[in-house]
Each structure stands twice: as C-alpha cells, then as structure tokens.
Design a protein around this motif. Sequence first.
Motif, PDB file in Angstrom:
ATOM      1  N   LYS A 475       0.845  -1.195   0.000  1.00 18.98           N
ATOM      2  CA  LYS A 475       0.000   0.000   0.000  1.00 18.98           C
ATOM      3  C   LYS A 475       0.877   1.240   0.000  1.00 18.98           C
ATOM      4  N   LEU A 476       0.241   2.376  -0.177  1.00 19.32           N
ATOM      5  CA  LEU A 476       0.917   3.664  -0.071  1.00 19.32           C
ATOM      6  C   LEU A 476       0.465   4.316   1.229  1.00 19.32           C
ATOM      7  N   LEU A 477       1.398   4.801   2.007  1.00 21.66           N
ATOM      8  CA  LEU A 477       1.093   5.453   3.271  1.00 21.66           C
ATOM      9  C   LEU A 477       1.069   6.959   3.061  1.00 21.66           C
ATOM     10  N   ARG A 478      -0.001   7.604   3.506  1.00 18.94           N
ATOM     11  CA  ARG A 478      -0.110   9.051   3.327  1.00 18.94           C
ATOM     12  C   ARG A 478       0.904   9.767   4.204  1.00 18.94           C
ATOM     13  N   CYS A 489       7.342   1.687   7.116  1.00 13.76           N
ATOM     14  CA  CYS A 489       7.045   0.565   6.210  1.00 13.76           C
ATOM     15  C   CYS A 489       7.483  -0.770   6.812  1.00 13.76           C
ATOM     16  N   LYS A 490       6.733  -1.811   6.484  1.00 10.17           N
ATOM     17  CA  LYS A 490       7.011  -3.141   7.028  1.00 10.17           C
ATOM     18  C   LYS A 490       8.384  -3.654   6.605  1.00 10.17           C
ATOM     19  N   GLY A 491       8.794  -3.308   5.422  1.00  7.57           N
ATOM     20  CA  GLY A 491      10.063  -3.808   4.923  1.00  7.57           C
ATOM     21  C   GLY A 491      11.270  -3.008   5.379  1.00  7.57           C
ATOM     22  N   HIS A 661      -9.318   0.036  -0.060  1.00 10.58           N
ATOM     23  CA  HIS A 661      -7.884   0.198  -0.290  1.00 10.58           C
ATOM     24  C   HIS A 661      -7.479   1.675  -0.300  1.00 10.58           C
ATOM     25  N   ASN A 662      -8.413   2.543  -0.649  1.00  6.99           N
ATOM     26  CA  ASN A 662      -8.172   3.973  -0.536  1.00  6.99           C
ATOM     27  C   ASN A 662      -8.938   4.489   0.676  1.00  6.99           C
ATOM     28  N   ASN A 663      -8.216   4.875   1.711  1.00  6.11           N
ATOM     29  CA  ASN A 663      -8.858   5.343   2.938  1.00  6.11           C
ATOM     30  C   ASN A 663      -8.072   6.518   3.497  1.00  6.11           C
ATOM     31  N   ALA A 664      -8.421   6.957   4.686  1.00  7.94           N
ATOM     32  CA  ALA A 664      -7.809   8.160   5.244  1.00  7.94           C
ATOM     33  C   ALA A 664      -6.316   7.990   5.509  1.00  7.94           C
ATOM     34  N   LYS A 669      -1.855   0.944  -4.262  1.00  5.87           N
ATOM     35  CA  LYS A 669      -0.666   1.161  -5.095  1.00  5.87           C
ATOM     36  C   LYS A 669      -1.034   1.226  -6.571  1.00  5.87           C
ATOM     37  N   SER A 670      -2.032   0.438  -6.990  1.00  2.92           N
ATOM     38  CA  SER A 670      -2.357   0.370  -8.415  1.00  2.92           C
ATOM     39  C   SER A 670      -3.460   1.338  -8.819  1.00  2.92           C
TER      40      SER A 670
END
Length: 684
Positions: A475-478, A489-491, A661-664, A669-670
């Motif tokens: 995912k993308l983090l705002r 990020c997890k990684g 998948h799109n939230n606050a 990602k896609s």
Amino acid sequence: MMRKRYSLLPALLCFGLAGCGSDSSSTPEVPEPPVDKPKNEAWNYIETPYSESFNSPMVAGKFDVFFGESEEKVIQYINQGSALAQQGDMSYDLNGDGWINRWDSSEAGARVELGLQVSTLGSEIDRVLKTNPDGLGAGTARPDIFVEGHYSVFDLLRYFVATRSDLRFDNVIKPTDSEYKTHEFTLSWDQNGDGDFTNDGVHSNSDLWHFQLMASNGDNKDYFGGLTFHMYSRMDEYWLKTGDVVRFLPTSEAMKGRRTLAWKHEIDKKAKNGGKVFADALRLIVDDHPDASPGDSGIIATQIEVRPFNLRSDVFQPGVIIGMDYFLSAAADYDVDLGFSFWPTLSTGVPFNSFVLSKGPLGQGGGFGNWFGRLIQNPGSMLGDFSTNPNCMHMNDQGGPSAAIGGTGMWTLGKAECDRWFNQHNGSGGYMTNTDHYTAVNNYGVDFLFLGFQQIIGNELDADKQLQVFVDQDKLLRSDFGNYDINSCKGGKCSTAVLRTLIPATESNPVGNAPVLDSSHFGWKIADCTQCHNEQRDPNGHGGASWPINTADGFDVQQPHYCATCHGSNGATARHNQETRCSFCHNAKNDANQDYAAVMPNHGEASAQFLLQPDDNRSNHDTVSYYFGEPHYETGQHYVPRAPTALDGEIELFGPLWVPHNNAYSLSKSFPGTYSCMTCHQPK
C-alpha cells in the motif's frame, strides 16, 4: 431583500395521436410515446448524478437505546486534567505521552454510567407499530410528516412502551390539541422494577421526558456513550434513521423550558408571517476556509421565504419543509451559490443516505474540509445554551429568558447544575449538533441559517495538487496523515513517491504512435487493464518489452491510469463535481442495488476492500491527535476524537476490519485515489 425565483422546468410536451381508417375489424394498438417526467428543480443545485430513487431503507437495522440520565465522567477527567496541564501539572497524563485524553481517562477508570441499555431491530419496530398498539396510529403517529414505512423518534418510544412492562404513558396530548403542535406526554418508568410506577422519583408521571441522539458512527469507535446530544427538535418530527443511538430521559425543568420556548417561538413566527415560512437571515461563517478574506463572514441574505421542494418524497409527505429546503430556497430564489451532494453508505460503514452541502460561496468542499448548515432559533439568547463553559445567566430556572436579557427571574441553581445539563458532549447540543440537519423537519421558520466551512481533520486528497507518499509492500502510506514517517514501512525504511493527476492521451492529442483506444478494444470500458495486460499473462507484451511502470514518480507496480497517458481513458465516463475522496462514497459497503455511488466494477483494488488487522490499525496505537498537518495539535480539552472507545468510555481496540484500499491513512498502489480517478474520469 430583492429575490429571484427560477422558473420550473418546462411542462410536459403532449402528443396527439389520431387513428387511421382500416377495412379491418380490429385496430392495431399504437403504443403511447414515452413522456419525460419533469425533473425536480432541486437538481439544479445537486452535484451528484440524478436519480429518482434514493434507495432509502425503511426503518431497518439495529437500534441501541438507553433510558435515564447518564453520568459523564470521561470528559470530566479530561477537562480537569487539561486545566491542571495548563498550570504545568501533568499528573493526569497516566501513559506519559504528553497528552491528556481518553487513553488516560480509560486507564484511570473513568466511565459513563450508561443506565438501562436495550436494543431492537427496525423490522420489529415496524411490525409492532403497524398494529396500532396505543391508538396513536397504525405505523407512524405522524402520517402528516412521514410516508408509510418511516418513523420518528417518538414512534421508537411508542414501540418500547408497547413492548415493555416497565414503561407506560400516563397521558398523551396529540399535536392538534397541543400549543406546541407536537405529541406532549407524561411517562412513567418503573426504574426499580417493583411493579409500582409511582415511587421512581423523577421517572414517575413526568412531563420532562425528551431524547438525546447520536447518529450512527458505522465502523468507527468514536466515543459517544453517555454523550448523545441533547436535542431541541420535536420528538415526533425527528426522522429515525438506521444506526441512530437514542437516549430517553427526564430532563431538567430548565431544559424543557428552553425547547418549548423555541417551539412557541416557531409557531408565533409563522403566524406573524401570515402562515409563510421564513428564515430571517443567512449568516456565512468561513474563517476556517483557506480562501477566506477579512469581511467574508457575515449576513449574506435576509428574509428568505422557504418553500418545500419535496425532493425527499421517499421519506416525507408533500409540503413538509426540511432543512435542505431552507438552503435550496436560498440558492434558487436568493442567488446564494450553494451545491449539494448525496452521500450513500460511506466507506466508514455509516448508513447516511442523505444530502449534504458540498459547495458554498467560496467554492467546493470535500471530505475532510466541508460546508455545513444549521437552522438556528434564538429566543432568549438560545444560541449560547450549550458550551464547555455554559452561561445559564441568560435563562431562569424554568428556561425562560432571564432578567439579565429583559425577561424575568434569574438562574439560581448554581454552576454545577448548569454544567450538568448544558455542558454535555463537551458543549454541543440543542441546535448545534453533529446530526443530519438537512432532513430536520421545520415547518415554521427560523431566526437564521448558519452556513459555515470547517476543516475537520487531515488534508484533502486534492486531485489538482501533488501528494508525497511512502511506498510500503502492499500500500501507499499518506505522508500528511496518520503519523507515518520514513520508517513506517514493514520492509524497513520507506521509499517515497509522488501522486499527481496525469493527463490521458486523446485522438487529438496522441503520444507518439501509441494507439488511443476506442470501442473496438476488446477491453473497452474495463478500467483495470492489468486483468489482461500483466507480467504473468504476457511478460513482454508491450512491444516486446515489460509493461511500463511509472518509476519516474517512484512507483513499482503497474497502474492503469499511467497506461491512459498513452492509450487514453478507454471509455471512462465523465465525472461529477465532487473531486476528492472518491472512495468515501464509491465503496463496497454500499447496497449493490443502490443508484448512487455504485461500486466500480473492474477497477482492481479500488473495487474491493482488504482486511485491516488490529496490529496495522493506527487507531489502536496512536495516543495523540494529528490535525491540520501539525504533529501536536489538540483541542482546548486535549480531547482525541479517534481513540477507539466502548460505549462506557473504556478504550476498546479495533478487531479485524474490512476497509477500502483507498482510505484516510493508506492508498492503493495500483489505483491510488483520488489521483487515478481524476486522470481517466474527465470533467463534463
């Protein structure tokens, strides 16, 4: 004030049909041509697509109901600690995070005494009331207000009186016999359960009963518990909506006096205006708006005559005036620049199914910063009734205007009693509540309309601006919300990317030799081109090379809206005027048959939800508030709105939760909304 009235849409065009002579004994039937139905004038001011059905459910779902007064201790703890903190004493900060809030009150054991809690289903309310158990009507007691299948909060009380042995009406006055044009009643509650209705103190044979209410929070666990809003609305006119949390209780004499003062004021106002409904003034409050200039706030219209637009004929009878009609009248007849949008079931799980203001005189609103409207009565300086430091000196002990403002008598009950009733919910109540004001019934007129703008929380996903994000594994983090940083990020350490609206190719503006897709494309109008064009299906399908990825902006996966920059929008429909937080309305929690904001098919992650695990839910971990992009913003009470909390005020962490998948907090990602949406769905 000079006003302008727009004409209604053109009348129906009538066609005359004449039969032709024939030797046959039978005349063939000629089908009637379709006749266009005139569109309600209100649609001139609505920014979401036209519909003839709002799919508004009849009374349905579960209702949580409380009886008796609650004792609020959570906010007391927070406010007391905040006062000490301002003097440098942080002893109430039990978790040592530098803030005094619900995490601390919960650890301290501060709770709300909830009283009697009962639950029921909407289908059961409907079944019982259709039998007319009390002689007040089969179905709603106000068939002059509501159409069949819809009910008021008073009808909810009728249901419980009919089905519980510890409740009874001692007397009921019908609206036709009431000086306030509402059901007045005395009620007894056998609170101690001894079978005697006469020995339960204030709960016995009392005419002080009224209601508090909090609209559904959906999946959120925002704290309400005992903090439902004290309402001044007539109980039998207030529409009962799915998910409403209601408390019935005997209020103080002063609070009863305040609401009946308002009701009598309304009736007298309509009589004074010759039976017409007016709002005396429309007040604009826009100090919070980013484009506001000094002098923008103030009175912008006066003596607004209000008429029923009958838009919500799915709920209300013809001629009933609701809050939305006040603002529609201002827009249609007084040239106030306003727009509305319909909100269905929201991504937060809130079954809203109603209209909200989405545009005001300074332009468009959005999801995090939006316009709001209020209908205000102000006899006896009523606007100041509720606050975190209420001033009861403008009322007397019976709720009438005090001698301090030209009335009679003074408040003699002390500050503690004033706070007890008028500082509930941290100072909100009466006409200033977080409830649906646009479906509030008011057939009489108001002193003024509030039209305001508020930046609620976080920053908008503005499609005309860029947004830096952190690229996580899935995912993308705002970067602007949720207390994320480069190490979230997890990684391990995050990489960064930039979201922006891209420009799709067109026939008149192609990119090189790339073909712009048309209806001959076998995937025409299928938004997720990666269903067919992907690394697994044909790793080198794009001219013998790998499928292109927008690495220039920092991304590592295929994104269909990036493909559109060369191949066009593939038949994407034009968008409506709401251009931020698309997933707020377009989400999988909507009814599949709903006309509005349907779930988008073939939009990959944007069409689906994912299961957010408790360890990944930021609300389960953050103990401070992050507003307006400032990392340590708090209200004066150091109150964190988003702490996950049970009904009694105890911290109650979220379990697994299905979210878009799109939230606050995070984005796909896609299909990262709102930017991917605005790339393909162009303005009309």
